[in-house]
Write a protein that holds these residues in place. Sequence first.
Motif, short mmCIF file in Angstrom:
data_model
loop_
_atom_site.label_atom_id
_atom_site.label_comp_id
_atom_site.label_asym_id
_atom_site.label_seq_id
_atom_site.Cartn_x
_atom_site.Cartn_y
_atom_site.Cartn_z
N LEU A 56 -3.10 1.75 9.57
CA LEU A 56 -3.20 0.57 8.70
C LEU A 56 -2.21 -0.50 9.15
O LEU A 56 -2.55 -1.68 9.24
N VAL B 211 -7.48 -5.13 5.75
CA VAL B 211 -6.08 -5.58 5.66
C VAL B 211 -5.81 -6.77 6.56
O VAL B 211 -4.90 -7.57 6.32
N SER C 32 0.85 -1.19 0.00
CA SER C 32 0.00 0.00 0.00
C SER C 32 0.88 1.24 0.00
O SER C 32 1.80 1.35 0.82
N GLU D 83 -2.71 7.74 8.81
CA GLU D 83 -3.43 6.68 8.09
C GLU D 83 -2.56 5.45 7.94
O GLU D 83 -3.00 4.32 8.17
N VAL E 159 3.40 -1.24 4.06
CA VAL E 159 2.64 0.01 4.07
C VAL E 159 3.63 1.16 3.95
O VAL E 159 4.52 1.32 4.78
N PRO F 198 -10.53 0.14 5.21
CA PRO F 198 -9.27 -0.55 4.90
C PRO F 198 -8.60 -1.21 6.10
O PRO F 198 -8.05 -2.32 5.98
N ALA F 199 -8.64 -0.56 7.27
CA ALA F 199 -7.99 -1.14 8.45
C ALA F 199 -8.64 -2.46 8.87
O ALA F 199 -8.00 -3.29 9.52
N ALA G 229 -6.61 4.29 6.06
CA ALA G 229 -7.00 3.27 7.03
C ALA G 229 -8.49 3.38 7.33
O ALA G 229 -9.16 2.38 7.59
#
Length: 323
Positions: free
Chosen positions: A262, A236, A164, A258, A245, A232-233, A169
Amino acid sequence: MRKSVARLLLPLCMLVLAAHTAMAAEQAIDLATPTGTLAGTLNLPAGARVPVVLLVSGSGPTDRDGNGPVPQTRNDSIKLLAAALADAGFASVRYDKRGIAASRAAGPAESALRFDTYVDDAAAWVARLKGDPRFGPVIVLGHSEGSLVGMLAAQRAGAGAYVSIAGLARNAGAALRTQLADKLPPDLLAASNRILAALERGATDADVPPALAALYRPSVQPYLISWMKYVPAEQVVALHVPVLVVQGTTDIQVGVDEARALAKAKPDAVLAIIPGMNHVLKEVPDDPQRQMASYGDPSLPLHPKLAPAIVAFLRGVPAVSKP
């Protein structure tokens, strides 16, 4: 005399051969889908069973090279990244999203487009590359909005690793709310927050002020709803492959918090914070004028620490992709 001429011609021939080899490394690659063909570029260095990186561009009308349709948005960020990966021995595929550039004919009407359309496309590219005997593990690398697209595609298609860059996130609604908080007058901010709340509930909002139509016009609201449902968090965590990341500290669109969030959600992820890297992957200070200029300057090289961070991670990816 003949020996002198030969000495001159030999280096020239080598230069011509090197130039030809460099040009031949990039070749067209297409992906047929039920609704049209997606066009891409394969950057293929020498070697057998080389790892291949699928590069997923960011939001909006962004093409395979990371460029928008006007000069102010042409920075070649993804094209430069593909070249840097090739220099390190990694193949890559970058592609025009459906509806964009050479994939324009595959694009649906705006009102019919959904976030999962992009995810399905990226997953289909992964499946295509996994079935190609020229390649070893398939790694998905997503930039900006492409971070979430790539994350979900890596899950669905079983990529060997995931990267990423400048990814969120939080869900897109929360990020938009933060980005707009100090940029809109009170009346428009209240309207924006009301619309965002509706979209996050899965509902459309027909009362869009003209000043906000570029963001929330009725035809784009179904797409926003389909995008905002993902956090997204949370997503993942479902990746059971190596994860990197990456985030720059002078990114004016996505903050370092962010990336930290993440990576925190995925404790075994590698986190690379790159000082002085902005959203288009260039080394640019936190100066508004220089930031905006960089978005339209393809002559600016990648941040010098970006490719080494990615390459170091990729060299640790297992030789065989995990299902």
